[in-house]
Write a protein that holds these residues in place. Structure first.
Motif, PDB file in Angstrom:
ATOM      1  N   PRO A  71      49.354 147.495  23.601  1.00  0.00           N
ATOM      2  CA  PRO A  71      50.372 147.047  24.567  1.00  0.00           C
ATOM      3  C   PRO A  71      49.817 146.619  25.929  1.00  0.00           C
ATOM      4  O   PRO A  71      50.258 145.617  26.492  1.00  0.00           O
ATOM      5  CB  PRO A  71      51.286 148.276  24.703  1.00  0.00           C
ATOM      6  CG  PRO A  71      51.142 149.005  23.416  1.00  0.00           C
ATOM      7  CD  PRO A  71      49.731 148.782  22.969  1.00  0.00           C
ATOM      8  N   ALA A  72      48.823 147.352  26.435  1.00  0.00           N
ATOM      9  CA  ALA A  72      48.296 147.060  27.770  1.00  0.00           C
ATOM     10  C   ALA A  72      47.702 145.656  27.868  1.00  0.00           C
ATOM     11  O   ALA A  72      47.709 145.047  28.941  1.00  0.00           O
ATOM     12  CB  ALA A  72      47.250 148.099  28.154  1.00  0.00           C
ATOM     13  N   ALA A  73      47.198 145.131  26.744  1.00  0.00           N
ATOM     14  CA  ALA A  73      46.498 143.836  26.752  1.00  0.00           C
ATOM     15  C   ALA A  73      47.422 142.633  26.547  1.00  0.00           C
ATOM     16  O   ALA A  73      46.989 141.488  26.687  1.00  0.00           O
ATOM     17  CB  ALA A  73      45.415 143.839  25.678  1.00  0.00           C
ATOM     18  N   ALA A  74      48.690 142.873  26.241  1.00  0.00           N
ATOM     19  CA  ALA A  74      49.582 141.790  25.802  1.00  0.00           C
ATOM     20  C   ALA A  74      49.716 140.654  26.816  1.00  0.00           C
ATOM     21  O   ALA A  74      49.642 139.468  26.460  1.00  0.00           O
ATOM     22  CB  ALA A  74      50.957 142.357  25.456  1.00  0.00           C
ATOM     23  N   GLU A  75      49.918 141.003  28.100  1.00  0.00           N
ATOM     24  CA  GLU A  75      50.125 139.951  29.098  1.00  0.00           C
ATOM     25  C   GLU A  75      48.841 139.210  29.438  1.00  0.00           C
ATOM     26  O   GLU A  75      48.859 137.995  29.638  1.00  0.00           O
ATOM     27  CB  GLU A  75      50.782 140.530  30.354  1.00  0.00           C
ATOM     28  CG  GLU A  75      52.277 140.729  30.165  1.00  0.00           C
ATOM     29  CD  GLU A  75      52.948 141.367  31.370  1.00  0.00           C
ATOM     30  OE1 GLU A  75      53.426 140.621  32.251  1.00  0.00           O
ATOM     31  OE2 GLU A  75      52.999 142.610  31.431  1.00  0.00           O
ATOM     32  N   ASP A  76      47.723 139.923  29.505  1.00  0.00           N
ATOM     33  CA  ASP A  76      46.441 139.253  29.758  1.00  0.00           C
ATOM     34  C   ASP A  76      46.139 138.250  28.646  1.00  0.00           C
ATOM     35  O   ASP A  76      45.679 137.133  28.902  1.00  0.00           O
ATOM     36  CB  ASP A  76      45.299 140.272  29.854  1.00  0.00           C
ATOM     37  CG  ASP A  76      45.341 141.068  31.153  1.00  0.00           C
ATOM     38  OD1 ASP A  76      45.987 140.594  32.116  1.00  0.00           O
ATOM     39  OD2 ASP A  76      44.745 142.166  31.197  1.00  0.00           O
ATOM     40  N   LEU A  77      46.419 138.657  27.414  1.00  0.00           N
ATOM     41  CA  LEU A  77      46.203 137.780  26.269  1.00  0.00           C
ATOM     42  C   LEU A  77      47.103 136.546  26.366  1.00  0.00           C
ATOM     43  O   LEU A  77      46.649 135.409  26.180  1.00  0.00           O
ATOM     44  CB  LEU A  77      46.480 138.549  24.973  1.00  0.00           C
ATOM     45  CG  LEU A  77      46.092 137.900  23.651  1.00  0.00           C
ATOM     46  CD1 LEU A  77      44.631 137.474  23.647  1.00  0.00           C
ATOM     47  CD2 LEU A  77      46.352 138.866  22.500  1.00  0.00           C
ATOM     48  N   ALA A  78      48.375 136.770  26.690  1.00  0.00           N
ATOM     49  CA  ALA A  78      49.314 135.647  26.836  1.00  0.00           C
ATOM     50  C   ALA A  78      48.871 134.702  27.957  1.00  0.00           C
ATOM     51  O   ALA A  78      49.006 133.480  27.850  1.00  0.00           O
ATOM     52  CB  ALA A  78      50.719 136.177  27.113  1.00  0.00           C
ATOM     53  N   ARG A  79      48.321 135.286  29.044  1.00  0.00           N
ATOM     54  CA  ARG A  79      47.829 134.464  30.163  1.00  0.00           C
ATOM     55  C   ARG A  79      46.673 133.571  29.708  1.00  0.00           C
ATOM     56  O   ARG A  79      46.611 132.388  30.064  1.00  0.00           O
ATOM     57  CB  ARG A  79      47.383 135.383  31.302  1.00  0.00           C
ATOM     58  CG  ARG A  79      47.942 134.986  32.650  1.00  0.00           C
ATOM     59  CD  ARG A  79      47.674 136.025  33.731  1.00  0.00           C
ATOM     60  NE  ARG A  79      48.826 136.906  33.912  1.00  0.00           N
ATOM     61  CZ  ARG A  79      48.835 138.202  33.688  1.00  0.00           C
ATOM     62  NH1 ARG A  79      47.748 138.817  33.279  1.00  0.00           N
ATOM     63  NH2 ARG A  79      49.932 138.894  33.873  1.00  0.00           N
ATOM     64  N   ASP A  80      45.767 134.142  28.903  1.00  0.00           N
ATOM     65  CA  ASP A  80      44.650 133.347  28.363  1.00  0.00           C
ATOM     66  C   ASP A  80      45.171 132.199  27.506  1.00  0.00           C
ATOM     67  O   ASP A  80      44.668 131.072  27.575  1.00  0.00           O
ATOM     68  CB  ASP A  80      43.722 134.225  27.508  1.00  0.00           C
ATOM     69  CG  ASP A  80      42.922 135.225  28.334  1.00  0.00           C
ATOM     70  OD1 ASP A  80      42.850 135.041  29.573  1.00  0.00           O
ATOM     71  OD2 ASP A  80      42.388 136.183  27.750  1.00  0.00           O
ATOM     72  N   VAL A  81      46.198 132.491  26.694  1.00  0.00           N
ATOM     73  CA  VAL A  81      46.780 131.468  25.816  1.00  0.00           C
ATOM     74  C   VAL A  81      47.484 130.393  26.651  1.00  0.00           C
ATOM     75  O   VAL A  81      47.329 129.193  26.406  1.00  0.00           O
ATOM     76  CB  VAL A  81      47.760 132.118  24.812  1.00  0.00           C
ATOM     77  CG1 VAL A  81      48.530 131.054  24.025  1.00  0.00           C
ATOM     78  CG2 VAL A  81      46.995 133.040  23.848  1.00  0.00           C
ATOM     79  N   ALA A  82      48.231 130.827  27.670  1.00  0.00           N
ATOM     80  CA  ALA A  82      48.929 129.884  28.547  1.00  0.00           C
ATOM     81  C   ALA A  82      47.939 128.963  29.266  1.00  0.00           C
ATOM     82  O   ALA A  82      48.201 127.765  29.450  1.00  0.00           O
ATOM     83  CB  ALA A  82      49.782 130.634  29.567  1.00  0.00           C
ATOM     84  N   GLY A  83      46.791 129.523  29.645  1.00  0.00           N
ATOM     85  CA  GLY A  83      45.762 128.736  30.328  1.00  0.00           C
ATOM     86  C   GLY A  83      45.198 127.619  29.476  1.00  0.00           C
ATOM     87  O   GLY A  83      44.653 126.644  29.988  1.00  0.00           O
ATOM     88  N   ARG A  84      45.370 127.746  28.156  1.00  0.00           N
ATOM     89  CA  ARG A  84      44.881 126.711  27.221  1.00  0.00           C
ATOM     90  C   ARG A  84      45.993 125.732  26.831  1.00  0.00           C
ATOM     91  O   ARG A  84      45.804 124.921  25.924  1.00  0.00           O
ATOM     92  CB  ARG A  84      44.331 127.364  25.950  1.00  0.00           C
ATOM     93  CG  ARG A  84      43.240 128.392  26.193  1.00  0.00           C
ATOM     94  CD  ARG A  84      41.906 127.744  26.400  1.00  0.00           C
ATOM     95  NE  ARG A  84      40.868 128.738  26.681  1.00  0.00           N
ATOM     96  CZ  ARG A  84      39.619 128.428  27.005  1.00  0.00           C
ATOM     97  NH1 ARG A  84      39.265 127.165  27.088  1.00  0.00           N
ATOM     98  NH2 ARG A  84      38.741 129.365  27.256  1.00  0.00           N
ATOM     99  N   ARG A  85      47.142 125.872  27.485  1.00  0.00           N
ATOM    100  CA  ARG A  85      48.297 124.966  27.239  1.00  0.00           C
ATOM    101  C   ARG A  85      48.694 124.936  25.758  1.00  0.00           C
ATOM    102  O   ARG A  85      48.991 123.884  25.194  1.00  0.00           O
ATOM    103  CB  ARG A  85      48.008 123.531  27.712  1.00  0.00           C
ATOM    104  CG  ARG A  85      47.340 123.407  29.057  1.00  0.00           C
ATOM    105  CD  ARG A  85      48.217 123.809  30.208  1.00  0.00           C
ATOM    106  NE  ARG A  85      49.291 122.875  30.486  1.00  0.00           N
ATOM    107  CZ  ARG A  85      50.167 123.012  31.481  1.00  0.00           C
ATOM    108  NH1 ARG A  85      50.096 124.072  32.271  1.00  0.00           N
ATOM    109  NH2 ARG A  85      51.114 122.137  31.677  1.00  0.00           N
ATOM    110  N   PHE A  86      48.736 126.112  25.134  1.00  0.00           N
ATOM    111  CA  PHE A  86      49.129 126.184  23.717  1.00  0.00           C
ATOM    112  C   PHE A  86      50.566 125.697  23.559  1.00  0.00           C
ATOM    113  O   PHE A  86      51.455 126.080  24.312  1.00  0.00           O
ATOM    114  CB  PHE A  86      49.001 127.628  23.222  1.00  0.00           C
ATOM    115  CG  PHE A  86      49.463 127.830  21.802  1.00  0.00           C
ATOM    116  CD1 PHE A  86      48.795 127.227  20.746  1.00  0.00           C
ATOM    117  CD2 PHE A  86      50.571 128.624  21.524  1.00  0.00           C
ATOM    118  CE1 PHE A  86      49.223 127.414  19.435  1.00  0.00           C
ATOM    119  CE2 PHE A  86      51.001 128.820  20.213  1.00  0.00           C
ATOM    120  CZ  PHE A  86      50.320 128.211  19.168  1.00  0.00           C
TER     121      PHE A  86
END
Length: 279
Positions: A71-86
């Protein structure tokens, strides 16, 4: 439309098994091996997942991405994905509270189509059939349903509102996981006073009681490192709804006494109770 390419972030015990089910209706299931442990590499290979070198490659190739991480990593992971314009479908399937899911949806939108997901049940191996609850845009939840059609992962759509699937997951977890913690405390107390065998006899007269299954305490201890953060999320959800979170916070502090028993399949009931009584 052909079979989709699926990416899994990241193949833990639940993620790998869910991804393997998705492979039934996908052209390929990808995972990113960058920075992952040898255990993850072996698990991904065992479940037939295809490695890629970078997150960028996984996102470029994937039509549907499933996020299943601590759970703690969920937003950081989403931020990485958002940064790649998925711009595909993103299934936020972590045990996080509805407010965090809504933040993630805002972060990834409007490029990505975000679906809120919550897995209830054990990983889909050895005959287990968990349910993946979904909420979000109907066309996207439909794509996720199709991905798991005919597999050991059942799906159920709760409507268009992001947050509902996570709310159901945490509502259930708050009862189920805290109940197991209460069993550990009850059996621990009875053992200290030399009456634990009598306690189990009393409990066994009620077949619907977790208290009649004290052997499960060792399993609870081995999963404490995962359950604690999940109950923290549930406590936040309670507080956001104006409900008292203190009971779940207490369960989290109890579980923390077992943090060093992470995934220890050799742990006995006695070991678990000793760690609970002597942190």
């Amino acid at each position: 439309m052909g079979q989709p390419t699926v990416g899994i972030l990241h193949p833990g015990s639940m993620g790998a098994a869910v991804a393997a089910c998705a492979a039934t209706n996908a052209s390929v299931v990808l995972w990113c091996e960058l920075g992952r442990s040898t255990t993850s590499v072996e698990r991904a290979a065992r479940f037939g997942l295809t490695p890629v070198a970078t997150l960028a490659e996984l996102l470029d190739r994937s039509d549907i991405v499933i996020s299943l991480c601590p759970p703690a990593a969920a937003e950081d992971l989403a931020r990485d994905v958002a940064g790649r314009r998925f711009a595909g479908a993103y299934v936020e399937a972590n045990a996080i509270n509805p407010t965090r899911v809504q933040r993630i949806a805002a972060l990834l939108g409007p490029e990505a189509a975000v679906v809120d997901g919550g897995v209830v049940g054990s990983p889909p191996v050895g005959g287990k059939t968990p349910t993946l609850y979904l909420s979000g845009p109907a066309d996207t939840t439909g794509r996720v349903e199709a991905l798991f059609a005919g597999t050991a992962v059942r799906t159920a759509v709760l409507g268009p509102e992001i947050g509902k699937a996570s709310a159901l997951k945490l509502s259930y977890a708050s009862f189920q996981k805290t109940s197991r913690v209460l069993v550990a405390l009850a059996v621990g107390m009875a053992r200290e006073y030399g009456v634990h065998e009598e306690l189990v006899k009393v409990a066994s007269k009620r077949i619907d009681s977790y208290l009649s299954e004290p052997q499960y305490i060792a399993t609870t201890a081995a999963r404490a490192w995962r359950w604690g953060p999940e109950l923290d999320e549930a406590a936040d959800a309670l507080a956001a709804a104006g409900l008292p979170p203190e009971m779940l916070h207490a369960a989290v502090s109890t579980l923390a006494r077992w943090n060093d028993a992470k995934d220890d399949s050799e742990l006995t009931l006695t070991d678990a109770l000793d760690r609970l009584a002597q942190p």
